[in-house]
Design an enzyme around this catalytic site. Sequence first.
Site, PDB file in Angstrom:
ATOM      1  N   ARG A 129     -12.184  23.760 -22.294  1.00 21.52           N
ATOM      2  CA  ARG A 129     -11.559  23.912 -20.991  1.00 21.52           C
ATOM      3  C   ARG A 129     -12.501  23.415 -19.895  1.00 21.52           C
ATOM      4  O   ARG A 129     -13.701  23.290 -20.098  1.00 21.52           O
ATOM      5  CB  ARG A 129     -11.152  25.353 -20.747  1.00 21.52           C
ATOM      6  CG  ARG A 129     -12.301  26.331 -20.651  1.00 21.52           C
ATOM      7  CD  ARG A 129     -11.846  27.779 -20.780  1.00 21.52           C
ATOM      8  NE  ARG A 129     -10.972  28.196 -19.699  1.00 21.52           N
ATOM      9  CZ  ARG A 129      -9.705  28.589 -19.885  1.00 21.52           C
ATOM     10  NH1 ARG A 129      -9.181  28.603 -21.067  1.00 21.52           N
ATOM     11  NH2 ARG A 129      -8.989  28.981 -18.860  1.00 21.52           N
ATOM     12  N   LYS A 148      -7.097  33.275 -13.387  1.00 24.60           N
ATOM     13  CA  LYS A 148      -5.939  33.638 -12.570  1.00 24.60           C
ATOM     14  C   LYS A 148      -6.151  34.993 -11.907  1.00 24.60           C
ATOM     15  O   LYS A 148      -5.757  35.203 -10.770  1.00 24.60           O
ATOM     16  CB  LYS A 148      -4.685  33.726 -13.448  1.00 24.60           C
ATOM     17  CG  LYS A 148      -3.982  32.404 -13.664  1.00 24.60           C
ATOM     18  CD  LYS A 148      -2.742  32.610 -14.530  1.00 24.60           C
ATOM     19  CE  LYS A 148      -2.337  31.304 -15.193  1.00 24.60           C
ATOM     20  NZ  LYS A 148      -1.432  31.500 -16.319  1.00 24.60           N
ATOM     21  N   GLU A 174       2.282  29.325 -18.871  1.00 22.57           N
ATOM     22  CA  GLU A 174       3.004  30.589 -18.717  1.00 22.57           C
ATOM     23  C   GLU A 174       3.315  30.686 -17.227  1.00 22.57           C
ATOM     24  O   GLU A 174       2.408  30.533 -16.406  1.00 22.57           O
ATOM     25  CB  GLU A 174       2.102  31.758 -19.113  1.00 22.57           C
ATOM     26  CG  GLU A 174       1.740  31.773 -20.590  1.00 22.57           C
ATOM     27  CD  GLU A 174       0.614  32.759 -20.891  1.00 22.57           C
ATOM     28  OE1 GLU A 174       0.851  33.962 -20.776  1.00 22.57           O
ATOM     29  OE2 GLU A 174      -0.488  32.309 -21.219  1.00 22.57           O
TER      30      GLU A 174
HETATM   31  P1  ATP Z   1      -3.729  32.933 -18.844  1.00 18.84           P
HETATM   32  O1  ATP Z   1      -5.013  33.640 -18.760  1.00 18.84           O
HETATM   33  O2  ATP Z   1      -2.650  33.550 -18.022  1.00 18.84           O
HETATM   34  O3  ATP Z   1      -3.294  32.529 -20.217  1.00 18.84           O
HETATM   35  P2  ATP Z   1      -4.184  30.142 -18.480  1.00 18.84           P
HETATM   36  O4  ATP Z   1      -5.043  29.549 -17.441  1.00 18.84           O
HETATM   37  O5  ATP Z   1      -4.515  29.964 -19.910  1.00 18.84           O
HETATM   38  O6  ATP Z   1      -4.053  31.620 -18.078  1.00 18.84           O
HETATM   39  P3  ATP Z   1      -1.603  28.982 -19.076  1.00 18.84           P
HETATM   40  O7  ATP Z   1      -0.398  28.926 -18.238  1.00 18.84           O
HETATM   41  O8  ATP Z   1      -1.533  29.669 -20.377  1.00 18.84           O
HETATM   42  O9  ATP Z   1      -2.724  29.632 -18.188  1.00 18.84           O
HETATM   43  O10 ATP Z   1      -2.175  27.533 -19.266  1.00 18.84           O
HETATM   44  C1  ATP Z   1      -1.383  26.420 -19.598  1.00 18.84           C
HETATM   45  C2  ATP Z   1      -2.213  25.414 -20.332  1.00 18.84           C
HETATM   46  O11 ATP Z   1      -3.336  25.011 -19.535  1.00 18.84           O
HETATM   47  C3  ATP Z   1      -2.775  25.986 -21.618  1.00 18.84           C
HETATM   48  O12 ATP Z   1      -2.597  25.024 -22.645  1.00 18.84           O
HETATM   49  C4  ATP Z   1      -4.220  26.194 -21.323  1.00 18.84           C
HETATM   50  O13 ATP Z   1      -5.001  26.037 -22.473  1.00 18.84           O
HETATM   51  C5  ATP Z   1      -4.521  25.114 -20.287  1.00 18.84           C
HETATM   52  N1  ATP Z   1      -5.645  25.485 -19.430  1.00 18.84           N
HETATM   53  C6  ATP Z   1      -5.801  26.635 -18.749  1.00 18.84           C
HETATM   54  N2  ATP Z   1      -6.982  26.668 -18.108  1.00 18.84           N
HETATM   55  C7  ATP Z   1      -7.604  25.494 -18.378  1.00 18.84           C
HETATM   56  C8  ATP Z   1      -8.868  24.915 -18.032  1.00 18.84           C
HETATM   57  N3  ATP Z   1      -9.743  25.548 -17.242  1.00 18.84           N
HETATM   58  N4  ATP Z   1      -9.169  23.693 -18.505  1.00 18.84           N
HETATM   59  C9  ATP Z   1      -8.295  23.040 -19.287  1.00 18.84           C
HETATM   60  N5  ATP Z   1      -7.102  23.521 -19.668  1.00 18.84           N
HETATM   61  C10 ATP Z   1      -6.749  24.734 -19.231  1.00 18.84           C
HETATM   62 MG    MG Z   2      -2.908  30.881 -21.499  1.00 21.44          MG
END
Ligand code: ATP
Ligand code: MG
Length: 559
Positions: free
Chosen positions: A264, A274, A38
């Site tokens: 994750r 974030k 996102e």
């Molecule tokens: P939000 O809380 O805004 O959703 P987010 O960290 O999930 O934050 P995204 O932009 O949705 O941000 O993440 C993009 C991709 O990265 C998603 O598929 C998410 O699952 C993955 N991702 C986010 N954080 C992690 C992490 N700590 N480890 C592995 N993958 C991650």
């Molecule tokens: Mg997300």
Amino acid sequence: MTSIEQAAPVTNNFLRTIIDEDLKSGKHAGIVTRFPPEPNGYLHIGHAKSICINFGLARDFGGRCHLRFDDTNPAKEEQEYIDSIKENVRWLGFDWGEHLHYASDNFEQLYCWAVYLIKQGKAYVEDLNAEQIRAYRGTLTEAGTESPYRTRSVEENLDLFGRMRAGEFPDGSRVLRAKIDMAAPNINLRDPVLYRIIHAPHPHVGDAWKIYPMYDFAHGQTDAIEEITHSICTLEFESHKPLYEWFLDNLPVPARPRQYEFARLNLTYTVMSKRKLQELVQLGIVSGWDDPRMPTLVGIRRRGYTPDAVRAFCEMIGVGRSDSWIDVAILEECVRADLNDSAPRAMAVLRPIKLVIDNYPAGQTEEFQASNHPQKPEMGSRSINFSRELWIDSDDFMEVPSKGFHRLTVGGEVKLRCGYIITCTGVVKDSEGAILELHGDYDPASREGIHTADGRKVKGVIHWVSAVHAITAEVRLFDRLFSDPNPDRGGADYKQFLNPNSVETLSDCKLEASLAGAETETRYQFERQGYFRLDPKDTRPGTPVFNRIVTLRDVWTKK
Ligand code: ATP
Ligand code: MG
């Protein structure tokens, strides 16, 4: 903390096994994955794990990986984030080719599908406000209550939804919901919201829309439109999977992607949410998203971490399905391993103290050749100037030596790296007793080795620079931003665990002259000190600023 995973190279993982079987059985002729950020913030090291998994699987199985922006919430998204995300995925070494996609490119199709659901009697316009919707939703142990608007006619729903799109209603006044089951044990299936009204321009599609799909309504269908075969996400989406599949089952989508979840990345001594990273920036605790202490890709990149090291780290930690914590020392070790191999060596005196060689003629200089890498003659050598006045590190001198101190003491001898053996003959102090400079003599016979003219071997070797030739630089010694392994633990305010000494700025460091030509993209090993690179942001012509990327050894595990 559940466990600290060991740093074992992982060649296989459950996703590879699944893909292998899908290709062997003929279920898929080729695989398509995607990395779906996102655009509401900067990428961090956790995202790097997801990027490496998705692009890595596509690479290893001869498929392709899309970069797709799940840009469904214009209130929080910005072009700046889109640009930075693209730039950092490329920095990590991955390429989406022609497959740069935006969920928002499908807004018209998604709208048509919402209309389709309404016509099927599977969606309705809701007039309850957000608070009421929450109250009607029920709890984990109690079923929800059906909204009085749930039984609206198809015609009324079509009319209202069309007028929502036309911008007739204010933000938050109505939403479109799926009509699934208010008693479903999985709360995500209790008539989830599909569309909300937001009168805000969108970074990718501009002013075209007044209503925007929810993430859940866009994500799976966009996967289907892009013909993603394996839709890989983190474990928190496991409970959304029945909804993901409900949309695929109830809409005329062109493909049926399957969702798989992995754990994750959680790193010790780090926060990754974030919201918290944003707070660190807003409160001025760090200098910005790209502060070299931040776990963002722009931060670690500015600090000097290499994409090779980050990819090696992601490979090493592997992919599993149980939540665990990875020791940040493993990441640092990957950076060290990469830099030990590739970084040219140089000498830098971070806390200088003057050493005058009394038996060396004033005005004379000579040059020594120093190899750029002890194990890699192909990396060449450089010349190091020697003269009567040198800078050495104040840590390398002790007036009253402690036991086991093999560096310089009054009356003691030490080998200057790539230079002569010298003896310290005296100390000059000011009236307060602070050391102003050291004096010594050199042994002309010791130019090439660690033996004195009379054949004695000298134990200690120290780094140094010639005072007339040295350049002055600022050096920033970064340390972990938090001093607690789990600053993110529930309940406590993570900010109480900030490390008060996470940066030390040394403004009068003396560097060997060759570093006047240092390049921003080159990482150097300052001998005996660690790995460093020029700060690309704060360096000005004539006033270099170096960042410490990582220490030579792990100094935390011992603490
Ligand atoms: P939000 O809380 O805004 O959703 P987010 O960290 O999930 O934050 P995204 O932009 O949705 O941000 O993440 C993009 C991709 O990265 C998603 O598929 C998410 O699952 C993955 N991702 C986010 N954080 C992690 C992490 N700590 N480890 C592995 N993958 C991650
Ligand atoms: Mg997300």
